[in-house]
Design a protein around this motif. Structure first.
Motif, PDB file in Angstrom:
ATOM      1  N   ARG A   1       0.829  -1.203   0.000  1.00  0.00           N
ATOM      2  CA  ARG A   1       0.000   0.000   0.000  1.00  0.00           C
ATOM      3  C   ARG A   1       0.869   1.262   0.000  1.00  0.00           C
ATOM      4  O   ARG A   1       0.525   2.250  -0.647  1.00  0.00           O
ATOM      5  CB  ARG A   1      -0.920  -0.012   1.212  1.00  0.00           C
TER       6      ARG A   1
ATOM      7  N   ASP B   1       2.208   1.658  -3.586  1.00  0.00           N
ATOM      8  CA  ASP B   1       1.173   2.126  -4.504  1.00  0.00           C
ATOM      9  C   ASP B   1       0.888   3.610  -4.298  1.00  0.00           C
ATOM     10  O   ASP B   1       0.753   4.372  -5.268  1.00  0.00           O
ATOM     11  CB  ASP B   1      -0.115   1.313  -4.302  1.00  0.00           C
ATOM     12  N   ALA B   2       0.786   4.016  -3.040  1.00  0.00           N
ATOM     13  CA  ALA B   2       0.505   5.429  -2.762  1.00  0.00           C
ATOM     14  C   ALA B   2       1.669   6.318  -3.221  1.00  0.00           C
ATOM     15  O   ALA B   2       1.465   7.395  -3.789  1.00  0.00           O
ATOM     16  CB  ALA B   2       0.235   5.618  -1.268  1.00  0.00           C
TER      17      ALA B   2
ATOM     18  N   THR C   1       3.898   5.657  -5.574  1.00  0.00           N
ATOM     19  CA  THR C   1       3.960   5.658  -7.042  1.00  0.00           C
ATOM     20  C   THR C   1       2.906   6.586  -7.626  1.00  0.00           C
ATOM     21  O   THR C   1       3.160   7.340  -8.577  1.00  0.00           O
ATOM     22  CB  THR C   1       3.760   4.234  -7.574  1.00  0.00           C
ATOM     23  N   GLN C   2       1.702   6.559  -7.055  1.00  0.00           N
ATOM     24  CA  GLN C   2       0.629   7.426  -7.533  1.00  0.00           C
ATOM     25  C   GLN C   2       0.977   8.894  -7.334  1.00  0.00           C
ATOM     26  O   GLN C   2       0.750   9.732  -8.214  1.00  0.00           O
ATOM     27  CB  GLN C   2      -0.673   7.077  -6.805  1.00  0.00           C
ATOM     28  N   ALA C   3       1.567   9.233  -6.201  1.00  0.00           N
ATOM     29  CA  ALA C   3       1.920  10.629  -5.941  1.00  0.00           C
ATOM     30  C   ALA C   3       3.110  11.087  -6.773  1.00  0.00           C
ATOM     31  O   ALA C   3       3.241  12.274  -7.090  1.00  0.00           O
ATOM     32  CB  ALA C   3       2.234  10.797  -4.451  1.00  0.00           C
TER      33      ALA C   3
ATOM     34  N   GLN D   1       3.885  10.087  -9.916  1.00  0.00           N
ATOM     35  CA  GLN D   1       3.685  10.095 -11.366  1.00  0.00           C
ATOM     36  C   GLN D   1       3.647  11.499 -11.957  1.00  0.00           C
ATOM     37  O   GLN D   1       4.295  11.755 -12.991  1.00  0.00           O
ATOM     38  CB  GLN D   1       2.399   9.329 -11.721  1.00  0.00           C
TER      39      GLN D   1
ATOM     40  N   GLN E   1      -4.281   6.199   1.314  1.00  0.00           N
ATOM     41  CA  GLN E   1      -4.234   7.215   0.270  1.00  0.00           C
ATOM     42  C   GLN E   1      -3.268   8.321   0.670  1.00  0.00           C
ATOM     43  O   GLN E   1      -3.222   8.733   1.829  1.00  0.00           O
ATOM     44  CB  GLN E   1      -5.638   7.822   0.074  1.00  0.00           C
TER      45      GLN E   1
END
Length: 689
Positions: free
Chosen positions: A617, A620-621, A623-625, A627, A683
């Motif tokens: 988690r 993922d968080a 990597t999302q931030a 990008q 998140q």
């Protein structure tokens, strides 16, 4: 031996002193004869050495020899002019037997004939030989100097490919530099030859004018007698000087027009003319001319017969079976013995290529890949702070034709395939339109790309594509791979070289660092740890000082890395932002960070492992931030507590290998910080920029 060496070393200065004395002090005619004969002998010797040289550098002293030979001849001209003008009224033998022989025997005692003979020799020497040799020298010097960087790169390429040893590379570099110096000197030396020919003409004029004035005025001679005596002596003197000058001009022309070969000039010309296909047409044409009416049959037909006989003889030689060389008895080989060279290879970095990529390393095609590999090593060495090891390129029949593989310490760290006869057009996000070709992926950054024909490169560039050749593709991939595995390239030998280099500037620091309290092995592990996190060793003095201070608190390499990182914080941050630019950072949510810190403190094994689901988690968080920042090419760092820095670094190394993970202590207090995201579970909270 010492006495012989001393005599040999003093011979040249004594010769120069003798030359000056010849110019200044009057000498008898008998001694002048000896000097003239010596001058002719020296010119003949220089000509023979030039003709027997297998390559121009075999006579590398020729420019200097040419200078001294020219000065010697001009000195004799001065001495002979003095004798001719002072004693010319005494008759033809007044200036010595050599001048008398050239003035009476060679031209029959007729000074008018002598003037024409001298003029013809001057035309041959000055207009034909000297001018041609000077032009060839000029062009050779320019081409040699222009080719010097390419030759140096070829030597580096052979060295990097393991084709030559460092000693052989050093010898070839010296030979290349000597060749450049030689042709540069020959370009200047050709001016000596030209000036010498012009000086001979002016000296002849001075002798003639001086004789025509001194004869009637000082010695009461008639104009006819003065012209006969003085002009004859002047012509003899000019011919004596012009003959050695012509031989030196021929030697200079032979040297600068010489092509390197295993044979001397006579052998090279003989081998190239020794073919029946050369002399058969010659014999046929001479025979045809010989039978035409009005032609000199008694001259042409025998010449045709001689050429035909030569062609027949050469054809017989060509048809003669060549005897096979006797095999050399080889030493008996023990079939049970296995050599170390069969199982070991000293190179750390290898590139294995399929047979279809061999043209990229073919010297006959310029070996484009080898030059780029050298450039990659040089640039990486500057960035990493130590000399990157050599890279050996090998062909591997087990690979597909256009496939290549990069290995570091025997481990495959990168592989892909390229098309050697095409260009790779990369879509960097600004390209428009569609390209005809083979779709592909850039092996370094994974960008969409297309292999296109070289003729379409201009159109692709105009459409916004970045077009690169296959050698650049492989070199860029190699650069990225070696930079990512820099820690695997550093060993005790490289670390010792860093210490030796620092010892000259900071001897006390090195003495306080290694081997006590930090051994060479431990120091190597610490530096490898820094390289693994993309920290360069260029500022090795600062790094060594930090390690020496931290070694008072711990001797464990992993702990030393964490202890010295705060001192290296400015070095890390300067790669992420400018001096006046804030540092963009991401942080972890406070509760999550505290939870991870508590888990790390309870980890007695110091494995720094995060629970898998929680780790997924966080990744993922993060990597999302990240990008949006990656898409805009904005560098950033993840800043966390010191206790969890190692664990977080291990966690994100697979997905964001280029993202630095810093502790709070590594950010300088005076550095402005811009928090771009707070990573929580599950998140992240994005902040306004």
């Amino acid at each position: 031996m010492k006495l012989l060496a001393t005599a040999r070393g003093s011979a040249l200065p004594l010769a120069i002193l003798l030359l000056v004395l010849v110019m200044v002090v009057p000498i008898p005619a008998a001694l002048l004869d000896i000097f003239f004969v010596a001058n002719i002998a020296i010119s003949l010797a220089v000509l023979m050495v030039a003709l027997n040289a297998q390559k121009p550098l075999d006579f590398s002293a020729f420019p200097t020899v040419l200078l001294f030979a020219t000065l010697f001849r001009l000195g004799l001209n001065v001495a002979s002019t003095r004798i001719v003008l002072v004693h010319g009224h005494e008759g033809e033998g007044a200036a010595g037997h050599v001048i008398e022989a050239f003035g009476t025997f060679l031209i029959g005692g007729d000074y008018v004939v002598g003037l024409f003979v001298f003029a013809i020799l001057m035309i041959i020497n000055l207009i034909v030989v000297t001018k041609g040799a000077g032009r060839v020298s000029e062009v050779s010097a320019r081409f040699t100097l222009d080719a010097l960087p390419g030759k140096q790169m070829a030597i580096d390429a052979d060295l990097n490919a393991g084709l030559i040893t460092p000693d052989e590379a050093k010898t070839r570099r010296v030979e290349v530099a000597t060749e450049a110096d030689f042709y540069g000197s020959m370009d200047g030396s050709s001016k000596f030859v030209k000036g010498d020919a012009i000086a001979a003409l002016m000296i002849l004029a001075a002798n003639v004018v001086g004789g025509l004035i001194l004869g009637p005025v000082s010695h009461g001679m008639s104009i006819g007698d003065a012209a006969h005596n003085y002009i004859l002596l002047a012509i003899g003197d000019a011919l004596v000087a012009q003959l050695p000058s012509l031989m030196l001009s021929i030697a200079a022309a032979a040297i600068v027009t010489r092509v390197a070969s295993e044979k001397d000039l006579a052998g090279q010309i003989g081998s190239q003319f020794g073919s029946a296909r050369t002399w058969t047409p010659v014999a046929a044409i001479l025979a045809l001319l010989g039978v035409l009416p009005g032609m000199p049959h008694l001259v042409l037909l025998p010449a045709a017969a001689i050429a035909g006989f030569a062609a027949w003889k050469l054809r017989q030689i060509e048809r003669r079976p060549v005897a096979a060389p006797m095999p050399v008895a080889a030493a008996p080989v023990d079939p049970s013995r296995i050599g170390w060279d069969e199982v070991t290879d000293g190179m750390q970095v290898h590139i294995d290529i399929g047979y279809g990529l061999v043209p990229l390393v073919d010297e006959r095609r310029g070996a484009p890949l080898m030059g780029r590999i050298t450039g990659v090593r040089r640039q990486l060495s500057k960035e990493l702070g130590f000399v990157v090891p050599q890279c050996r390129v090998r062909d591997d029949i087990n690979l597909s034709p256009y496939h290549y593989r990069i290995l570091v310490n025997g481990v495959v760290v990168g592989e892909d395939q390229v098309s050697p006869d095409e260009m790779l057009a990369l879509d960097t996000g600004q390209a428009v339109g569609f390209l005809q070709g083979k779709p592909a992926k850039d092996p370094t950054f994974g960008l969409d790309a297309t292999w296109i024909a070289p003729g379409d490169a201009d159109a692709a560039t105009g459409a916004g594509y970045l077009v690169v050749d296959p050698g650049t593709v492989m070199a860029t991939h190699l650069n990225h791979v070696l930079g990512s595995h820099a820690a695997d390239l550093l060993g005790p030998d490289e670390v010792q070289a860093l210490l030796d280099g620092l010892k000259d500037r900071a001897g006390q620091l090195v003495a306080a660092l290694c081997p006590q309290p930090v051994s060479l092995t431990a120091l190597t592990q610490v530096l490898k740890g820094l390289l693994a996190e993309n920290i360069s060793l260029r500022e090795f003095r600062r790094i060594a000082s930090a390690i020496a201070s931290a070694a008072q608190r711990s001797a464990d390499p992993e702990e030393l890395v964490e202890l010295i990182r705060p001192a290296l914080g400015p070095l890390i941050i300067q790669k992420l932002c400018g001096v006046r630019e804030p540092l963009r950072v991401m942080t972890l949510e406070g509760h999550l960070e505290a939870l991870l810190g508590q888990a790390m403190r309870a980890d007695a094994s110091r494995r720094h492992v995060i629970e898998p689901d929680l780790g997924r988690r966080i990744v993922d968080a993060l990597t999302q931030a990240a990008q949006p920042l990656i898409a805009e090419a904005k560098p950033f760092a993840l800043v966390v507590q010191p206790t969890i820095r190692v664990a977080i670094r291990k966690l994100i190394r697979g997905c964001l290998p280029d993202t630095p993970v810093l502790s709070f202590f590594e950010v300088p207090e005076d550095k402005a910080v811009e928090v771009v995201a707070i990573i929580g579970a599950p998140q992240p909270q994005a902040l306004a920029a």
